[in-house]
Design an enzyme around this catalytic site. Structure first.
Site, PDB file in Angstrom:
ATOM      1  N   ARG A 102       9.370  -9.359 -29.696  1.00 40.72           N
ATOM      2  CA  ARG A 102       9.102  -9.842 -31.050  1.00 40.72           C
ATOM      3  C   ARG A 102       8.499  -8.710 -31.866  1.00 40.72           C
ATOM      4  O   ARG A 102       8.223  -7.643 -31.342  1.00 40.72           O
ATOM      5  CB  ARG A 102       8.096 -10.980 -30.994  1.00 40.72           C
ATOM      6  CG  ARG A 102       6.833 -10.527 -30.241  1.00 40.72           C
ATOM      7  CD  ARG A 102       5.719 -11.512 -30.306  1.00 40.72           C
ATOM      8  NE  ARG A 102       4.732 -11.314 -29.273  1.00 40.72           N
ATOM      9  CZ  ARG A 102       3.664 -10.536 -29.360  1.00 40.72           C
ATOM     10  NH1 ARG A 102       3.452  -9.824 -30.441  1.00 40.72           N
ATOM     11  NH2 ARG A 102       2.803 -10.443 -28.367  1.00 40.72           N
ATOM     12  N   LYS A 114       6.671 -11.608 -16.749  1.00 39.39           N
ATOM     13  CA  LYS A 114       6.285 -10.270 -16.316  1.00 39.39           C
ATOM     14  C   LYS A 114       6.907  -9.895 -14.979  1.00 39.39           C
ATOM     15  O   LYS A 114       7.272  -8.741 -14.762  1.00 39.39           O
ATOM     16  CB  LYS A 114       4.755 -10.183 -16.244  1.00 39.39           C
ATOM     17  CG  LYS A 114       4.065 -10.228 -17.624  1.00 39.39           C
ATOM     18  CD  LYS A 114       2.560 -10.103 -17.449  1.00 39.39           C
ATOM     19  CE  LYS A 114       1.750  -9.888 -18.695  1.00 39.39           C
ATOM     20  NZ  LYS A 114       1.870 -10.708 -19.827  1.00 39.39           N
ATOM     21  N   GLU A 129      -1.360  -6.647  -9.342  1.00 37.65           N
ATOM     22  CA  GLU A 129      -1.142  -5.308  -9.875  1.00 37.65           C
ATOM     23  C   GLU A 129      -2.352  -4.453  -9.567  1.00 37.65           C
ATOM     24  O   GLU A 129      -3.492  -4.922  -9.682  1.00 37.65           O
ATOM     25  CB  GLU A 129      -0.970  -5.365 -11.405  1.00 37.65           C
ATOM     26  CG  GLU A 129       0.420  -5.014 -11.878  1.00 37.65           C
ATOM     27  CD  GLU A 129       0.561  -5.111 -13.387  1.00 37.65           C
ATOM     28  OE1 GLU A 129       1.641  -5.528 -13.807  1.00 37.65           O
ATOM     29  OE2 GLU A 129      -0.373  -4.770 -14.135  1.00 37.65           O
TER      30      GLU A 129
HETATM   31  P1  ADP Z   1       0.190  -8.137 -29.914  1.00 37.87           P
HETATM   32  O1  ADP Z   1       0.648  -7.794 -28.543  1.00 37.87           O
HETATM   33  O2  ADP Z   1       1.234  -8.170 -30.977  1.00 37.87           O
HETATM   34  O3  ADP Z   1      -1.023  -7.414 -30.295  1.00 37.87           O
HETATM   35  P2  ADP Z   1      -1.345 -10.475 -29.370  1.00 37.87           P
HETATM   36  O4  ADP Z   1      -1.467 -10.456 -27.896  1.00 37.87           O
HETATM   37  O5  ADP Z   1      -2.535 -10.173 -30.173  1.00 37.87           O
HETATM   38  O6  ADP Z   1      -0.102  -9.629 -29.784  1.00 37.87           O
HETATM   39  O7  ADP Z   1      -0.767 -11.863 -29.798  1.00 37.87           O
HETATM   40  C1  ADP Z   1      -0.038 -12.007 -30.986  1.00 37.87           C
HETATM   41  C2  ADP Z   1      -0.126 -13.407 -31.445  1.00 37.87           C
HETATM   42  O8  ADP Z   1       0.530 -14.252 -30.551  1.00 37.87           O
HETATM   43  C3  ADP Z   1      -1.528 -13.932 -31.584  1.00 37.87           C
HETATM   44  O9  ADP Z   1      -1.529 -14.790 -32.695  1.00 37.87           O
HETATM   45  C4  ADP Z   1      -1.747 -14.681 -30.277  1.00 37.87           C
HETATM   46  O10 ADP Z   1      -2.659 -15.717 -30.460  1.00 37.87           O
HETATM   47  C5  ADP Z   1      -0.361 -15.192 -30.013  1.00 37.87           C
HETATM   48  N1  ADP Z   1       0.049 -15.262 -28.627  1.00 37.87           N
HETATM   49  C6  ADP Z   1       0.060 -14.263 -27.733  1.00 37.87           C
HETATM   50  N2  ADP Z   1       0.577 -14.683 -26.575  1.00 37.87           N
HETATM   51  C7  ADP Z   1       0.905 -15.969 -26.741  1.00 37.87           C
HETATM   52  C8  ADP Z   1       1.506 -16.961 -25.916  1.00 37.87           C
HETATM   53  N3  ADP Z   1       1.897 -16.705 -24.691  1.00 37.87           N
HETATM   54  N4  ADP Z   1       1.695 -18.192 -26.426  1.00 37.87           N
HETATM   55  C9  ADP Z   1       1.333 -18.451 -27.676  1.00 37.87           C
HETATM   56  N5  ADP Z   1       0.776 -17.557 -28.496  1.00 37.87           N
HETATM   57  C10 ADP Z   1       0.563 -16.344 -28.050  1.00 37.87           C
HETATM   58  P1  ADP Z   2      -0.771  -9.782 -22.085  1.00 40.39           P
HETATM   59  O1  ADP Z   2       0.578 -10.390 -21.938  1.00 40.39           O
HETATM   60  O2  ADP Z   2      -1.870 -10.751 -22.018  1.00 40.39           O
HETATM   61  O3  ADP Z   2      -0.803  -8.838 -23.270  1.00 40.39           O
HETATM   62  P2  ADP Z   2      -0.736  -7.374 -20.426  1.00 40.39           P
HETATM   63  O4  ADP Z   2      -0.102  -7.268 -19.088  1.00 40.39           O
HETATM   64  O5  ADP Z   2      -0.059  -6.691 -21.559  1.00 40.39           O
HETATM   65  O6  ADP Z   2      -0.948  -8.902 -20.758  1.00 40.39           O
HETATM   66  O7  ADP Z   2      -2.231  -6.847 -20.296  1.00 40.39           O
HETATM   67  C1  ADP Z   2      -3.166  -6.981 -21.334  1.00 40.39           C
HETATM   68  C2  ADP Z   2      -4.231  -5.914 -21.192  1.00 40.39           C
HETATM   69  O8  ADP Z   2      -4.893  -6.021 -19.918  1.00 40.39           O
HETATM   70  C3  ADP Z   2      -3.710  -4.482 -21.217  1.00 40.39           C
HETATM   71  O9  ADP Z   2      -3.585  -3.987 -22.524  1.00 40.39           O
HETATM   72  C4  ADP Z   2      -4.760  -3.751 -20.419  1.00 40.39           C
HETATM   73  O10 ADP Z   2      -5.897  -3.460 -21.205  1.00 40.39           O
HETATM   74  C5  ADP Z   2      -5.155  -4.748 -19.369  1.00 40.39           C
HETATM   75  N1  ADP Z   2      -4.359  -4.569 -18.140  1.00 40.39           N
HETATM   76  C6  ADP Z   2      -3.257  -5.262 -17.811  1.00 40.39           C
HETATM   77  N2  ADP Z   2      -2.765  -4.842 -16.620  1.00 40.39           N
HETATM   78  C7  ADP Z   2      -3.574  -3.860 -16.198  1.00 40.39           C
HETATM   79  C8  ADP Z   2      -3.616  -3.034 -15.027  1.00 40.39           C
HETATM   80  N3  ADP Z   2      -2.711  -3.164 -14.045  1.00 40.39           N
HETATM   81  N4  ADP Z   2      -4.621  -2.138 -14.908  1.00 40.39           N
HETATM   82  C9  ADP Z   2      -5.551  -2.018 -15.871  1.00 40.39           C
HETATM   83  N5  ADP Z   2      -5.567  -2.762 -16.978  1.00 40.39           N
HETATM   84  C10 ADP Z   2      -4.595  -3.684 -17.155  1.00 40.39           C
END
Ligand code: ADP
Ligand code: ADP
Ligand code: MG
Length: 515
Positions: A293, A116, A201
């Site tokens: 992906r 990130k 953030e």
């Molecule tokens: P999306 O952003 O597509 O909604 P999710 O956050 O729900 O994805 O994660 C998609 C899949 O990948 C899920 O099966 C979750 O358990 C897996 N996953 C997400 N992040 C990781 C990671 N960093 N390492 C391994 N598996 C992950």
């Molecule tokens: P991941 O890789 O686990 O998906 P993200 O950075 O995409 O991590 O954040 C996952 C979720 O957390 C977002 O969909 C949002 O709901 C919340 N989130 C992440 N960053 C912020 C932010 N700066 N402010 C508010 N909510 C956040």
């Protein structure tokens, strides 16, 4: 086009990729762990290779075993699905070194946007607005961290650069809590992702999670397929997604798509990817991250744009250009996806496993069910709780909500507890129906209704059904039901074309209770 590909995944996504391959005449190779031996993705494949025991670290995450399986079975390409190795650039390198195409972005692009912090830097350079924050946080230098935190303002989030799936995120409301949050986030990230890098953030709230599907080919074409609304979340994990988003006007869509394409081009991205944004109340948006992906919720985009994203992934990976557009891409109608998880919504969503006695998928107009379920599946404890995804399409959002409610009621999963009651309650909520929600809404304002009172007729029906089921067991000479094994029961129900197990008793009960 490829003749044969290996799918380095399991569950519903492996089946999803197989379906497109069958339509295109491409053979598939499945890999599977021991507990997945009888899974549908293994049965559907043209060849299947066992890659080890249940723990993903010893099977689905072992690069060498998968590359070796691809070589032995003559696969020309690997589709990684999502999760597991899908965003691991070393996997891409290993495939390339073995002369096997990777159906996803190049390793260099993955490295550039995979964590990130580097993605934030790249986006800043590309002129895409990122969430205000601080990228260089040394966990040992508390003084600087505090100064940066004061500059950003509270509340803020401590996030793990390598994070995913909602892991490694900590909300901090007071400066006193900053250091402990930094320690917690860093150590969760170190143990889950092997990288303790953290950053800060600004906490944008209320905000919506809106993401854009992009697709780029090797000929310099990059295209955005509109947005998905993913604000219905628990613990920063998505539960319901839709396309389009009620919060996105055509003008905002154009800006989001342009930003997403710029993000893809900034790192030489290829294949399918998702650029995630937070959109605040006044329509300002901030870059969150890129998922390099295919996304879990890709079907809602497929339904409103009339595309097969897996087919495009395959074409682009085989070197074909994206097809020419004959008209501008516009969403048509409305699509909603509910993630069907094996978890108990009445018990704080604890994961549920065990034997699926019977499944009846919903059918009819505008209904799609992407799932790993079948009668007799023993849901393994090793993997995540996603059993399937129920997706509907209709002309308007209101009709899509109604259709989803109907389809959820039609879905029967007997034997394993699912979150279907949660989805039904959510669809009935006025804020969901009016589209008035944000990422924090579900946890702050939504309460699961109490379990409905048991209807006394249900109890009588259950007793009647138990007697009937036991008579069926006695009649075929194998004694009453409880001594009959799982396999016998599955074979028998297939032979007589009806359900004689507990699923059968439930089917009966439904009939009696509703008559
Ligand atoms: P999306 O952003 O597509 O909604 P999710 O956050 O729900 O994805 O994660 C998609 C899949 O990948 C899920 O099966 C979750 O358990 C897996 N996953 C997400 N992040 C990781 C990671 N960093 N390492 C391994 N598996 C992950
Ligand atoms: P991941 O890789 O686990 O998906 P993200 O950075 O995409 O991590 O954040 C996952 C979720 O957390 C977002 O969909 C949002 O709901 C919340 N989130 C992440 N960053 C912020 C932010 N700066 N402010 C508010 N909510 C956040
Ligand atoms: Mg994310």
């Amino acid at each position: 086009m490829f003749k044969r590909i290996l799918i380095a995944n399991r569950g519903e996504i492996a089946l999803r990729v197989q379906r497109t391959c069958r339509e295109l005449g491409i053979e598939t190779v499945a890999v599977y762990s021991e507990p997945d031996r009888s899974a549908l993705h293994v049965r559907n494949a043209d060849a299947a290779v066992c890659i080890g025991p249940g723990a993903a670290l010893e099977s689905y995450l072992v690069i060498d075993k998968i590359i070796d399986a691809a070589k032995r079975t003559g696969a020309e390409a690997i589709h990684p699905g999502y999760g597991f190795l899908s965003e691991n650039p070393r996997f891409v390198d290993a495939a390339e070194a073995a002369g096997i195409a990777f159906i996803g972005p190049p390793a260099a692009a993955m490295r550039a946007i995979g964590d990130k912090v580097s993605a934030r830097r790249l986006m800043e350079e590309a002129g895409v607005s990122v969430v205000p924050g601080a990228n260089d946080i040394d966990p040992a230098d508390a003084k600087t961290a505090r100064r940066e935190a004061q500059r950003i303002g509270f509340p803020l989030l401590v996030k793990a650069s390598a994070g995913g799936g909602g892991r490694g995120i900590r909300l901090v409301s007071r400066v006193e809590d900053l250091e402990s949050a930094m320690r917690a986030s860093g150590s969760e990230a170190a143990s889950t992702f092997g990288d303790a890098t953290i950053f800060l953030e600004k906490y944008v709230s209320p905000a919506r999670h809106v993401e854009v599907q992009v697709m780029a080919d090797a000929h310099g074409n990059a295209r955005a397929f509109g947005e998905r609304e993913c604000s219905i979340q628990r613990r920063n994990q998505k539960l319901v997604e839709e396309a389009p988003s009620v919060a996105v006007s055509p003008a905002l869509r154009e800006q989001l798509c342009a930003a997403a394409v710029a993000a893809a081009q900034s790192c030489g991205y290829r294949n399918a990817g998702t650029v995630e944004f937070l959109v605040d109340r006044d329509g300002s948006f901030y870059f969150l991250e890129v998922n390099a992906r295919l996304q879990v919720e890709h079907p809602v985009t497929e339904l409103v744009y009339g595309v097969d994203l897996v087919a495009l992934q395959l074409a682009v990976a085989a070197g074909e250009p994206l097809p020419e557009l004959t008209a501008p891409l516009e969403p048509r109608g409305w699509a909603i996806e509910c993630r069907i998880n094996g978890e108990d919504p009445y018990a704080n969503f604890i994961p549920a496993f065990g034997l699926v006695e019977h499944v009846q998928p919903p059918m009819g107009p505008g209904v799609r069910f992407d799932s790993m379920l079948f009668d007799g599946l023993d849901v393994p404890v090793f993997y995540d709780s996603l059993l399937g995804k129920l997706i509907v399409w209709a002309e308007t959002r209101d009709l899509a909500v109604r259709r989803m409610r109907r389809a959820l009621r039609d879905l029967v999963v007997a034997g394993v507890v699912t979150n279907v009651p949660f989805h039904l309650a959510l669809l009935d909520h006025p804020s969901f129906q009016s589209g008035d929600f944000h990422t924090g809404w579900l946890e702050a304002d939504f309460r699961m209704p109490l379990l409905p009172e048991e209807d006394p007729r249900e109890r009588h029906a259950l007793i009647a059904a138990a007697i009937a089921a036991s008579l069926v067991g006695a009649a075929d000479g194998r004694g009453p039901l409880p001594t009959v094994g799982r396999w016998q029961r599955a074979a028998r129900s297939r032979a007589v074309g009806m359900r004689v197990g507990r699923g059968g008793a439930r089917g009966w009960r439904r009939g009696i209770a509703s008559s």
